[in-house]
Design a protein around this motif. Structure first.
Motif, PDB file in Angstrom:
ATOM      1  N   LEU A 264     -28.868  49.971  91.766  1.00  0.00           N
ATOM      2  CA  LEU A 264     -28.472  50.531  90.465  1.00  0.00           C
ATOM      3  C   LEU A 264     -27.228  49.834  89.950  1.00  0.00           C
ATOM      4  N   ASP A 265     -27.178  49.615  88.637  1.00  0.00           N
ATOM      5  CA  ASP A 265     -25.897  49.276  88.004  1.00  0.00           C
ATOM      6  C   ASP A 265     -25.738  50.098  86.736  1.00  0.00           C
ATOM      7  N   GLY A 266     -24.490  50.132  86.223  1.00  0.00           N
ATOM      8  CA  GLY A 266     -24.215  50.864  84.987  1.00  0.00           C
ATOM      9  C   GLY A 266     -23.261  52.009  85.202  1.00  0.00           C
TER      10      GLY A 266
ATOM     11  N   ALA B  91     -22.468  42.597  89.740  1.00  0.00           N
ATOM     12  CA  ALA B  91     -23.577  42.357  88.801  1.00  0.00           C
ATOM     13  C   ALA B  91     -23.362  41.043  88.043  1.00  0.00           C
ATOM     14  N   PRO B  92     -24.449  40.463  87.516  1.00  0.00           N
ATOM     15  CA  PRO B  92     -24.278  39.236  86.728  1.00  0.00           C
ATOM     16  C   PRO B  92     -23.671  39.530  85.369  1.00  0.00           C
ATOM     17  N   THR B  93     -22.611  38.829  85.032  1.00  0.00           N
ATOM     18  CA  THR B  93     -22.078  38.897  83.669  1.00  0.00           C
ATOM     19  C   THR B  93     -21.851  37.469  83.186  1.00  0.00           C
TER      20      THR B  93
ATOM     21  N   VAL C 118     -20.703  52.456  87.172  1.00  0.00           N
ATOM     22  CA  VAL C 118     -20.142  52.754  88.498  1.00  0.00           C
ATOM     23  C   VAL C 118     -18.660  52.383  88.483  1.00  0.00           C
ATOM     24  N   ARG C 119     -17.794  53.366  88.624  1.00  0.00           N
ATOM     25  CA  ARG C 119     -16.348  53.128  88.536  1.00  0.00           C
ATOM     26  C   ARG C 119     -15.564  53.783  89.656  1.00  0.00           C
ATOM     27  N   ARG C 120     -16.209  54.608  90.462  1.00  0.00           N
ATOM     28  CA  ARG C 120     -15.518  55.381  91.492  1.00  0.00           C
ATOM     29  C   ARG C 120     -16.294  55.330  92.794  1.00  0.00           C
TER      30      ARG C 120
ATOM     31  N   LEU D 122     -34.525  38.793  88.087  1.00  0.00           N
ATOM     32  CA  LEU D 122     -35.127  38.472  86.795  1.00  0.00           C
ATOM     33  C   LEU D 122     -34.858  39.610  85.804  1.00  0.00           C
ATOM     34  N   THR D 123     -34.117  39.319  84.766  1.00  0.00           N
ATOM     35  CA  THR D 123     -33.751  40.357  83.791  1.00  0.00           C
ATOM     36  C   THR D 123     -34.900  40.547  82.804  1.00  0.00           C
ATOM     37  N   VAL D 124     -35.339  41.805  82.670  1.00  0.00           N
ATOM     38  CA  VAL D 124     -36.557  42.058  81.883  1.00  0.00           C
ATOM     39  C   VAL D 124     -36.304  42.955  80.656  1.00  0.00           C
TER      40      VAL D 124
ATOM     41  N   LEU E 199     -25.047  35.788  90.111  1.00  0.00           N
ATOM     42  CA  LEU E 199     -24.518  34.850  89.104  1.00  0.00           C
ATOM     43  C   LEU E 199     -25.417  34.885  87.884  1.00  0.00           C
ATOM     44  N   SER E 200     -24.827  35.051  86.705  1.00  0.00           N
ATOM     45  CA  SER E 200     -25.620  34.986  85.475  1.00  0.00           C
ATOM     46  C   SER E 200     -26.112  33.556  85.272  1.00  0.00           C
ATOM     47  N   SER E 201     -27.343  33.405  84.824  1.00  0.00           N
ATOM     48  CA  SER E 201     -27.792  32.032  84.523  1.00  0.00           C
ATOM     49  C   SER E 201     -27.031  31.505  83.304  1.00  0.00           C
TER      50      SER E 201
ATOM     51  N   LEU F 251     -21.441  46.225  90.164  1.00  0.00           N
ATOM     52  CA  LEU F 251     -20.406  46.449  89.146  1.00  0.00           C
ATOM     53  C   LEU F 251     -20.420  45.297  88.147  1.00  0.00           C
ATOM     54  N   GLY F 252     -20.442  45.627  86.857  1.00  0.00           N
ATOM     55  CA  GLY F 252     -20.396  44.600  85.827  1.00  0.00           C
ATOM     56  C   GLY F 252     -18.997  44.415  85.272  1.00  0.00           C
ATOM     57  N   ARG F 253     -18.626  45.225  84.289  1.00  0.00           N
ATOM     58  CA  ARG F 253     -17.338  45.047  83.605  1.00  0.00           C
ATOM     59  C   ARG F 253     -16.133  45.113  84.534  1.00  0.00           C
TER      60      ARG F 253
END
Ligand SMILES: Cc1cc2nc3c(=O)[nH]c(=O)nc-3n(C[C@H](O)[C@H](O)[C@H](O)COP(=O)(O)O)c2cc1C
Ligand SMILES: CC(C)CC(=O)C(=O)O
Length: 382
Positions: free
Chosen positions: A304-306, A82-84, A308-310, A167-169, A111-113, A327-329
Motif C-alpha cells: 500500500l501507498d498513500g 515509492a517512486p516519485t 502513510v506518515r506515522r 507497472l503503474t496502471v 525508482l520512477s522511470s 512513502l512518496g512525498r
C-alpha cells in the motif's frame, strides 16, 4: 541552504513544513499537489486517523523485530520508498541520494522511470556502500507509446540489478493538478528525464501557449505525448512476457481489478491512488486495502501507498493485510531538507514510531500484527 537552522525534527510533518518554507514554488507545488480539489490527498491521511488500534498487553516486548521480505528479498522493516518523478528538483543528489539512503536502511526503493537520474547511475550509486546485502531496487514503469523504448527500460533495469518492475496502471492521462496548470509547470532547464536522453528536457521544458483549460502544465502535455491511453490488461501480459524479473501493478483500488491482476499473472499488487494525484474522490487506499487483500487471498503480495506518515499508519496497513508500505512525498521533503542523510533521518523517525507501535500493541514481529489489532470505522469510505 535548505536545512533548517534547528534540525530537531520529531515527526514526518516537520520535514514537510520545512519544505513549504524553503522550496522553490514550481517544485513545491508539483510535489505537494493532488488532482482537482485534492479530496483524495486529504482522505489518504484522514482515513488512517479513523482506524482504531486495539492494543494487547503483557507480552514481552523487550525485543522487536521489524524485518520482513518483499518479493523474497529480506528488508529491515516494511517501510519502503515509492517512486516519485524528478527528484533532483528537491536536491541536487536526487534519486542517487534516495537510493543510498534506502540502501543504508536496507529497505526497498522504487525508482520512477521519469527520474532525473538514469537507471544505471542510480544502480551505481549504492555500489560503494559496503553492506552485507544489496537492498532491493525496483523500477516503476509506464507503458510508453514507444514499445521498444518500454522494452529497453525493462532490459536496462534487469541489467542494472533491479529486481522487480512496478507497472503503474492509473495514469492513461495525467490528473488535473491545478497548481501545476497555474504555474505552467516546467522541469528546470538544467535537468532532464534522464532515462530518455535529452528528449524529456525538450518536451517537459517546452513553454506551452495553450490555455489552462487544456491542462497545460508542461507535464500534462508531456504525459499525453508519451503514454498510451489504449492500454488494457493484455499489455500487462506483454510486460510479463518481456520481463525476467517480477512484475507488479501499481494503482489498484478495487477487488475486481485485483482479481484481474492476479488472472494476468502479476507478482504483486500495490494498492495506490497515486497519492491522490489522479482520480480525485477515489477512496483512501487504507479504506480499500482489506477488500483487495480478501480478493487476492494470499496469492500474491499486496502493498500500500498513500498518506502513510506515522508508525501507527504502518501498523494499521499491516493489520489490514499489506506486506509493506511505500512513502512518496515524505522522501521528497526529507531529500530537500538534507539529501541522503535527510532521507535516512526521516526513515529512522518513522521506523522508531513503528517499533513503538508494535511494542505498545503487544507485537514482537511483523507476523504478530493481525486483523484483530484494528477496528475499522463504521463507514470506511469518503
Ligand atoms: C511528486 C510525485 C511524483 C510522483 N511520480 C510518480 C511516478 O513517476 N510514477 C508513479 O507510479 N507514481 C508516482 N507518484 C505516486 C507515488 O508513487 C505514490 O503513489 C504516492 O506518492 C504515495 O502517496 P504519498 O505521497 O501520500 O506517500 C508520484 C507522487 C508524487 C507526490
Ligand atoms: C512524470 C509524472 C507523470 C510522474 C507522476 O506520476 C506524477 O507526477 O504523479
Amino acid at each position: 541552504m535548505t536545512k533548517a537552522a534547528q534540525s530537531a525534527f520529531v515527526n514526518l510533518d516537520d520535514f514537510e513544513k520545512n519544505a513549504y518554507a524553503t522550496m522553490d514554488r514550481n517544485a513545491l507545488d508539483y510535489y505537494r499537489s493532488g488532482s482537482q480539489d485534492m479530496i483524495t490527498v486529504r482522505e489518504n491521511q484522514r482515513a488512517f486517523d479513523r482506524i482504531i488500534i486495539r492494543p494487547r498487553v503483557l507480552h514481552d516486548v523487550s525485543h522487536i523485530d521489524m524485518s520482513t521480505s518483499v518479493q523474497s528479498h529480506q528488508i529491515s522493516s516494511p517501510i519502503c520508498i515509492a517512486p516519485t518523478a524528478m527528484q533532483r528538483m528537491a536536491h541536487p543528489d536526487g534519486e542517487c541520494a534516495t537510493a543510498r539512503a534506502s540502501q543504508r536502511q536496507n529497505t526497498c526503493m522504487v525508482l520512477s522511470s521519469w527520474s532525473t537520474t538514469s537507471i544505471e547511475d542510480v544502480a551505481q550509486s549504492t555500489k560503494s556502500l559496503a553492506l552485507e546485502q544489496e537492498a532491493p531496487k525496483w523500477l516503476q514503469l509506464y507503458i510508453y507509446k514507444d514499445r521498444e523504448a518500454t522494452r529497453r527500460l525493462i532490459e536496462r533495469a534487469q541489467d542494472s540489478g533491479f529486481s522487480a518492475i512496478a507497472l503503474t496502471v492509473d495514469t492513461p492521462f495525467l490528473g488535473r493538478r491545478l497548481a501545476d496548470i497555474r504555474n505552467r509547470f516546467r522541469l528546470p532547464p538544467h535537468l532532464t528525464m534522464a532515462n530518455f536522453s535529452d528528449q524529456g528536457k525538450s518536451q517537459v521544458g517546452k513553454a506551452s501557449a495553450s490555455s489552462a483549460a487544456d491542462n497545460a502544465s508542461g507535464l500534462a502535455a508531456y504525459v499525453a505525448s508519451q503514454i498510451d491511453p489504449t492500454l488494457s490488461w493484455k499489455h500487462v501480459q506483454w510486460v510479463k512476457s518481456v520481463s525476467r524479473i517480477p512484475v507488479l501493478v501499481k494503482g489498484i483500488l478495487t477487488a475486481e481489478d485485483a482479481l484481474l491482476a492476479v488472472k494476468a499473472g502479476v507478482d504483486g499488487i500495490i494498492v495506490s491512488n497515486h497519492g491522490g494525484r489522479q482520480m480525485d474522490t477515489a477512496p483512501a487506499t487504507i479504506d480499500v486495502l482489506e477488500e483487495v487483500c480478501r480478493a487476492v487471498a494470499g496469492r500474491v503480495e499486496v502493498y500500500l501507498d498513500g498518506g502513510v506518515r506515522r508508525g501507527t499508519d504502518v501498523f494499521k496497513a499491516l493489520a489490514l493485510g499489506a506486506k509493506a508500505v511505500f512513502l512518496g512525498r515524505p522522501a521528497l521533503w526529507a531529500l530537500h531538507y538534507n539529501g541522503e542523510d535527510g532521507v535516512v533521518e526521516m526513515l529512522d523517525i518513522i521506523n522508531e514510531e513503528f517499533r513503538l507501535a508494535m511494542a505498545l500493541a503487544g507485537c514482537v514481529k511483523v507476523s504478530d500484527i493481525k486483523r484483530e489489532h484494528v477496528r475499522m470505522p463504521a463507514h470506511a469510505c469518503l
